[in-house]
Design an enzyme around this catalytic site. Structure first.
Site, mmCIF file in Angstrom:
data_model
loop_
_atom_site.group_PDB
_atom_site.id
_atom_site.type_symbol
_atom_site.label_atom_id
_atom_site.label_comp_id
_atom_site.label_asym_id
_atom_site.label_seq_id
_atom_site.Cartn_x
_atom_site.Cartn_y
_atom_site.Cartn_z
ATOM 1 N N GLN A 1 -8.535 26.408 -8.525
ATOM 2 C CA GLN A 1 -7.269 25.993 -7.909
ATOM 3 C C GLN A 1 -6.073 26.434 -8.748
ATOM 4 O O GLN A 1 -5.032 26.799 -8.214
ATOM 5 C CB GLN A 1 -7.244 24.472 -7.707
ATOM 6 C CG GLN A 1 -8.294 23.980 -6.736
ATOM 7 C CD GLN A 1 -8.179 24.670 -5.383
ATOM 8 O OE1 GLN A 1 -7.102 24.813 -4.839
ATOM 9 N NE2 GLN A 1 -9.300 25.120 -4.850
ATOM 10 N N HIS B 1 -1.346 22.973 -16.007
ATOM 11 C CA HIS B 1 -2.141 21.979 -16.725
ATOM 12 C C HIS B 1 -3.290 21.530 -15.828
ATOM 13 O O HIS B 1 -3.089 21.299 -14.641
ATOM 14 C CB HIS B 1 -1.247 20.790 -17.104
ATOM 15 C CG HIS B 1 -1.955 19.763 -17.921
ATOM 16 N ND1 HIS B 1 -2.335 19.997 -19.232
ATOM 17 C CD2 HIS B 1 -2.408 18.519 -17.615
ATOM 18 C CE1 HIS B 1 -2.972 18.933 -19.699
ATOM 19 N NE2 HIS B 1 -3.028 18.031 -18.742
ATOM 20 N N GLY C 1 -7.306 33.738 -20.749
ATOM 21 C CA GLY C 1 -6.355 34.432 -19.885
ATOM 22 C C GLY C 1 -6.797 34.600 -18.441
ATOM 23 O O GLY C 1 -6.366 35.549 -17.771
ATOM 24 N N ASP D 1 3.242 18.805 -21.631
ATOM 25 C CA ASP D 1 2.697 18.727 -20.272
ATOM 26 C C ASP D 1 3.544 17.795 -19.403
ATOM 27 O O ASP D 1 3.039 16.892 -18.718
ATOM 28 C CB ASP D 1 1.226 18.270 -20.299
ATOM 29 C CG ASP D 1 0.358 19.239 -21.074
ATOM 30 O OD1 ASP D 1 0.590 20.453 -20.977
ATOM 31 O OD2 ASP D 1 -0.550 18.784 -21.802
HETATM 32 C C1 GAR Z 1 -6.241 26.356 -18.245
HETATM 33 O O1 GAR Z 1 -7.193 25.446 -17.743
HETATM 34 C C2 GAR Z 1 -4.892 25.681 -18.373
HETATM 35 O O2 GAR Z 1 -4.635 24.770 -17.337
HETATM 36 C C3 GAR Z 1 -5.040 24.969 -19.701
HETATM 37 O O3 GAR Z 1 -5.671 25.933 -20.509
HETATM 38 C C4 GAR Z 1 -6.556 26.708 -19.708
HETATM 39 C C5 GAR Z 1 -6.277 28.177 -19.981
HETATM 40 O O4 GAR Z 1 -7.223 28.979 -19.329
HETATM 41 N N1 GAR Z 1 -3.762 24.577 -20.214
HETATM 42 C C6 GAR Z 1 -3.546 23.398 -20.799
HETATM 43 O O5 GAR Z 1 -4.435 22.582 -21.027
HETATM 44 C C7 GAR Z 1 -2.102 23.118 -21.197
HETATM 45 N N2 GAR Z 1 -1.976 21.814 -21.720
HETATM 46 P P1 GAR Z 1 -7.017 30.552 -19.218
HETATM 47 O O6 GAR Z 1 -6.736 31.056 -20.637
HETATM 48 O O7 GAR Z 1 -8.330 31.063 -18.727
HETATM 49 O O8 GAR Z 1 -5.890 30.824 -18.281
#
Ligand code: GAR
Length: 219
Positions: free
Chosen positions: A176, A112, A15, A148
């Site tokens: 970013q 993504h 999160g 995606d």
């Molecule tokens: C992030 O890097 C997001 O871009 C990726 O999951 C991570 C979540 O991080 N999402 C994907 O790969 C979607 N296909 P977070 O829980 O720390 O926000």
């Protein structure tokens, strides 16, 4: 002052993107109100972050539902009960069916960790390293029926260095992500996103010079 945009955040993990959205709202840079945070995993750290900020949380374990449609019907019910206008996927690791997409058509955003349409799916950063790309990045897009995939709203680029590991590259991209997700939601809140077939047109884009690119040499 205009009413903040009511958003619902769906997540499955740590999160940090939720945190960035919470922080952008607190700094007055994002005119949104998080109405509910939903996780399909009870142990997602994102739920702890939400509770620390007094945000309503709901756990909807996908395994408790006989079908994807039944799981999603529950998500839709909760989001509608909280009067959510925009659904924000922030590390939500379940593919959404057309039933969900239709319920919030053009009102679902995803982030993504790649410059889509390159490297959709899981382990995007690993895919980028394996292919030897020199520039990687992150994309915020509206969600359509494919994984995606969908009209691109904001992207940010970062360099890839020869000694990068999946972890170092992920960290650089994540910084970013945290910048551009709030930007994209704010553009939506300002009513500045227009979808034209597969493309997003940002109204008055010149007013937001910071939108798209980070120079790879300065990132
Ligand atoms: C992030 O890097 C997001 O871009 C990726 O999951 C991570 C979540 O991080 N999402 C994907 O790969 C979607 N296909 P977070 O829980 O720390 O926000």
């Amino acid at each position: 002052m205009t009413t903040p945009l009511p958003i619902g955040v769906l997540l499955s993990g740590s999160g940090t993107n939720l945190q960035a959205i919470i922080d952008a709202i607190a700094r007055g840079e994002l005119a949104a109100a998080i109405k509910v945070v939903i996780s399909n995993r009870a142990d997602a750290y994102g739920l702890v972050r939400a509770r620390q900020h007094g945000l309503p949380t709901v756990v909807v374990p996908h395994k408790d539902f006989p079908t994807r449609e039944a799981f999603e019907a529950e998500l839709i019910r909760i989001l509608q009960a909280h009067h959510v206008e925009l659904v924000v996927l922030a590390g939500f690791m379940r593919l959404l069916s057309p039933v969900f997409i239709r319920a919030f058509r053009q009102r679902i955003m995803n982030i993504h960790p790649a410059l889509l349409p390159a490297f959709p799916g899981t382990h995007a950063q690993r895919q980028a390293l394996e292919r030897g790309v020199r520039i990687a990045g992150a994309t915020v897009h509206f969600v359509d029926e494919e994984m995606d995939h969908g009209p691109i709203i904001v992207q940010a680029a970062v360099p890839v260095y020869p000694d990068d590991t999946e972890e170092t590259l992920s960290t650089r991209i994540l910084a970013q992500e945290h910048r551009i997700y709030a930007q994209a939601i704010q553009l939506y809140a300002e009513g500045r996103l227009q979808i034209d077939k597969q493309k997003v047109i940002v109204l008055d884009e010149r007013q937001s010079p910071n939108l798209a690119l980070r120079s790879p040499t300065s990132a």
